[in-house]
Motif scaffolding. Structure first.
Motif, PDB file in Angstrom:
ATOM      1  N   GLU A   8       0.821  -1.223   0.000  1.00 57.63           N
ATOM      2  CA  GLU A   8       0.000   0.000   0.000  1.00 57.63           C
ATOM      3  C   GLU A   8       0.850   1.266   0.000  1.00 57.63           C
ATOM      4  O   GLU A   8       0.445   2.312   0.501  1.00 57.63           O
ATOM      5  CB  GLU A   8      -1.010  -0.010   1.151  1.00 57.63           C
ATOM      6  N   TRP A   9       2.038   1.169  -0.601  1.00 59.21           N
ATOM      7  CA  TRP A   9       2.902   2.342  -0.755  1.00 59.21           C
ATOM      8  C   TRP A   9       2.589   3.065  -2.058  1.00 59.21           C
ATOM      9  O   TRP A   9       2.887   4.242  -2.198  1.00 59.21           O
ATOM     10  CB  TRP A   9       4.367   1.950  -0.718  1.00 59.21           C
ATOM     11  N   ILE A  10       2.027   2.332  -3.028  1.00 54.28           N
ATOM     12  CA  ILE A  10       1.546   2.935  -4.263  1.00 54.28           C
ATOM     13  C   ILE A  10       0.170   2.360  -4.553  1.00 54.28           C
ATOM     14  O   ILE A  10      -0.222   1.331  -3.982  1.00 54.28           O
ATOM     15  CB  ILE A  10       2.490   2.682  -5.466  1.00 54.28           C
ATOM     16  N   GLU A  11      -0.557   3.036  -5.438  1.00 54.01           N
ATOM     17  CA  GLU A  11      -1.889   2.551  -5.825  1.00 54.01           C
ATOM     18  C   GLU A  11      -2.141   2.886  -7.284  1.00 54.01           C
ATOM     19  O   GLU A  11      -1.553   3.829  -7.820  1.00 54.01           O
ATOM     20  CB  GLU A  11      -2.968   3.178  -4.945  1.00 54.01           C
ATOM     21  N   ALA A  12      -3.011   2.085  -7.907  1.00 55.42           N
ATOM     22  CA  ALA A  12      -3.378   2.353  -9.289  1.00 55.42           C
ATOM     23  C   ALA A  12      -4.239   3.616  -9.321  1.00 55.42           C
ATOM     24  O   ALA A  12      -5.177   3.760  -8.536  1.00 55.42           O
ATOM     25  CB  ALA A  12      -4.146   1.170  -9.862  1.00 55.42           C
ATOM     26  N   ARG A  13      -3.882   4.506 -10.211  1.00 54.04           N
ATOM     27  CA  ARG A  13      -4.653   5.747 -10.362  1.00 54.04           C
ATOM     28  C   ARG A  13      -5.683   5.596 -11.466  1.00 54.04           C
ATOM     29  O   ARG A  13      -6.826   6.008 -11.334  1.00 54.04           O
ATOM     30  CB  ARG A  13      -3.700   6.892 -10.665  1.00 54.04           C
ATOM     31  N   GLU A  14      -5.218   5.009 -12.579  1.00 48.76           N
ATOM     32  CA  GLU A  14      -6.114   4.779 -13.709  1.00 48.76           C
ATOM     33  C   GLU A  14      -5.463   3.803 -14.671  1.00 48.76           C
ATOM     34  O   GLU A  14      -4.264   3.559 -14.612  1.00 48.76           O
ATOM     35  CB  GLU A  14      -6.434   6.098 -14.425  1.00 48.76           C
ATOM     36  N   THR A  15      -6.279   3.256 -15.557  1.00 43.56           N
ATOM     37  CA  THR A  15      -5.779   2.386 -16.617  1.00 43.56           C
ATOM     38  C   THR A  15      -6.112   3.062 -17.936  1.00 43.56           C
ATOM     39  O   THR A  15      -7.244   3.492 -18.146  1.00 43.56           O
ATOM     40  CB  THR A  15      -6.428   0.993 -16.529  1.00 43.56           C
TER      41      THR A  15
END
Length: 196
Positions: free
Chosen positions: A54-61
């Motif tokens: 949970e240090w990064i997350e998907a913003r968009e595809t």
């Protein structure tokens, strides 16, 4: 997370959200592939590990033309805090590193004076080429980004210059007889074949 490539990913995501392909391209453009081992597989593994932590997350595809979909990632607040903690720790606390060259230098005597000079000169020649490339890359990067973003290149240049200087001094010392090799041992058996 202990993989230094994770540090690079987190650092890139401070600048802007991006997908792994863009991360790899940016690292290579900046010559950071000399600092971090960048392969497609290792990069995607690190991205997945950072996402699990949970240090990064998907913003968009997104999809551009006929290319496959690409997931764009961004740092999370937790990821930012961990990134700052990690950088702080790495800068503050020296750790033992085990460079292969240092290990080989421990046994320089095995090459004999002539062999050592030849090997060291060849390494020096290769270092000069690398140094020219690093300096050129650093100059080019300074035209695009603030100096703060390329201080690691300055450090790499200085380390390479120091190594090259040491090699040149050592070659001179060998050639001038200041770094003497022990005399080869004489025959240790007597006339009757007995060990003395």
């Amino acid at each position: 997370m202990s993989n230094p490539l994770g540090l690079a990913v987190l650092g890139l995501l401070i600048e802007s959200p991006m997908h792994p392909h863009a991360m790899a391209a940016t690292l290579r453009e900046r010559g950071m592939d000399r600092v971090f081992k960048v392969t497609t597989g290792s990069l995607y593994d690190v991205v997945r590990a950072l996402e699990r932590a949970e240090w990064i997350e998907a913003r968009e595809t997104v999809r551009v033309g006929a290319r496959p979909e690409r997931t764009i990632y961004q740092q999370t607040p937790l990821g930012h805090a961990e990134f700052v903690r990690w950088v702080d720790e790495l800068i503050r606390i020296p750790v033992a590193e085990y460079p292969k060259f240092l290990a080989a230098v421990s046994y320089l005597g095995a090459l004999g004076p002539e062999g050592a000079v030849v090997a060291l000169r060849e390494r020096a020649d290769r270092l000069r080429v690398q140094l020219d490339e690093m300096r050129e890359g650093h100059r080019a990067a300074l035209g695009e980004v603030p100096r703060l973003f390329v201080v690691e290149a300055e450090y790499a240049v200085r380390m390479c210059e120091a190594e090259l200087g040491w090699i040149e001094e050592t070659v001179d010392d060998i050639e001038q007889g200041c770094l003497a090799w022990p005399e080869p041992e004489s025959d240790q058996t007597g006339a009757a074949g007995e060990v003395r």
